[in-house]
Design a protein around this motif. Structure first.
Motif, short mmCIF file in Angstrom:
data_model
loop_
_atom_site.label_atom_id
_atom_site.label_comp_id
_atom_site.label_asym_id
_atom_site.label_seq_id
_atom_site.Cartn_x
_atom_site.Cartn_y
_atom_site.Cartn_z
N ARG A 13 -3.96 5.65 -36.00
CA ARG A 13 -3.21 5.67 -35.11
C ARG A 13 -3.67 5.39 -33.80
NH1 ARG A 13 -0.90 11.71 -35.22
NH2 ARG A 13 -2.37 11.87 -37.11
N HIS A 16 -5.05 1.58 -33.92
CA HIS A 16 -3.74 0.77 -34.02
C HIS A 16 -3.05 0.80 -32.52
CE1 HIS A 16 0.34 -0.31 -34.85
NE2 HIS A 16 0.02 -1.00 -35.80
N GLY A 17 -2.91 1.85 -31.92
CA GLY A 17 -2.29 2.06 -30.93
C GLY A 17 -2.81 1.14 -29.65
N ALA A 20 -2.82 -2.33 -30.42
CA ALA A 20 -1.64 -3.04 -30.29
C ALA A 20 -1.30 -3.32 -28.61
CB ALA A 20 -0.49 -2.05 -30.68
N ILE A 21 -1.74 -2.46 -27.99
CA ILE A 21 -1.70 -2.58 -26.41
C ILE A 21 -2.49 -3.97 -25.80
CG2 ILE A 21 -2.09 -1.65 -24.07
CD1 ILE A 21 -1.64 1.09 -25.37
N MET A 174 3.59 6.79 -36.55
CA MET A 174 2.52 6.26 -35.70
C MET A 174 2.21 6.71 -34.28
SD MET A 174 1.19 4.17 -37.83
CE MET A 174 -0.06 3.41 -36.91
N PHE A 175 3.25 7.46 -33.99
CA PHE A 175 3.30 7.96 -32.59
C PHE A 175 3.14 9.61 -32.38
CE2 PHE A 175 5.46 3.97 -32.10
CZ PHE A 175 4.85 3.48 -30.84
#
Length: 201
Positions: A13, A16-17, A20-21, A174-175
Motif C-alpha cells: 500500500r 503503491h500509493g 502512484a502520486i 489500498m487506502f
C-alpha cells in the motif's frame, strides 16, 4: 481486523500509493513539458515555454527512481502473482470470463511496470537543454514519449480492471490504514531478506 476483510500488505500500500502520486505527477508535468516545448503530435497550448516545467518534471523523476526500484523488487519478488504468468496468453483467449479480466489486470500491471522503467531510463539519458534548444530528434526523447504513452494507457487499464475485478472493496483496501501484526514495519527487513533468498519468482 476481521480476517475476511479484503486486505493488502502494508508495504504494498505504501509503495503503491507513493509511486502512484509520483507517476501521476510525472505524467502531468511530462505532458505540460511536451505541450509547451514540442507539440509535434498535437497540443493543447496549456502553458507557455517555461524552463521550470522541465526542472519540476525532472524532480518527480529524481524521487521516483529509488522508490520505483523498491517497487519493482517488491513486484517481482513478493507480488509476482499480480503480474503476467506463464499461462497468461492462454487465459487471454477466454474472453469475457473472470480469468480474462484478471489477466487483463495483470497485463496492465506488467505494462505499467515496464513503461515506468523505460521512462526512468530514457529520462536519465536525456539532456535538459534539448527541448529549449529545439532538439527533438533524439532517440532517448522518442523512447521517453513512447514510455509516457504506455504509462497513460496502462494506468487507465489498471484502474478500470481493478474496479472490474475487485470493485470498491479492492479500491478501499489500498487506502485502509490498518495492518495486521505480521505486517508490522518492524518485520519488513526479515521479509525483504526472505524475498531476496527465494530461488524462484
Amino acid at each position: 481486523m476481521p480476517q475476511s476483510k479484503l486486505y493488502q500488505p502494508l508495504l504494498l500500500r505504501l509503495l503503491h500509493g507513493v509511486n502512484a502520486i509520483l507517476v501521476i505527477g510525472a505524467a502531468i508535468t511530462g505532458f505540460l513539458v511536451y505541450d509547451s516545448w514540442d507539440g509535434r503530435f498535437g497540443k493543447l497550448g496549456l502553458t507557455l515555454k517555461n524552463r521550470e516545467l522541465i526542472d519540476i518534471h525532472g524532480t518527480f523523476g529524481f524521487f521516483f527512481l529509488p522508490l520505483m526500484i523498491l517497487f519493482t523488487i517488491y513486484s517481482i519478488r513478493a507480488g509476482s502473482k499480480r503480474l503476467l504468468q506463464p499461462d497468461s496468453l492462454n487465459k487471454l483467449t477466454q474472453v469475457g470470463k473472470p480469468v480474462w479480466w484478471v489477466t487483463l489486470q495483470r497485463l496492465a500491471n506488467t505494462l505499467m511496470l515496464i513503461a515506468a522503467i523505460f521512462s526512468l531510463i530514457s529520462g536519465k539519458f536525456q539532456d535538459e537543454n534539448w527541448l529549449p534548444n529545439g532538439e527533438m530528434n533524439h532517440v532517448w526523447y522518442d523512447v521517453h514519449l513512447i514510455a509516457w504513452c504506455g504509462i497513460i494507457a496502462s494506468l487507465a487499464i489498471h484502474i478500470l480492471m481493478s474496479i472490474k475485478v475487485g470493485g470498491i472493496p479492492l479500491i478501499l483496501s489500498m487506502f485502509d490504514p490498518k495492518f495486521r501484526p505480521e505486517d508490522h514495519p518492524a518485520r519488513w527487513p526479515e521479509q525483504i531478506k526472505a524475498w531476496l533468498r527465494r530461488p524462484h519468482l
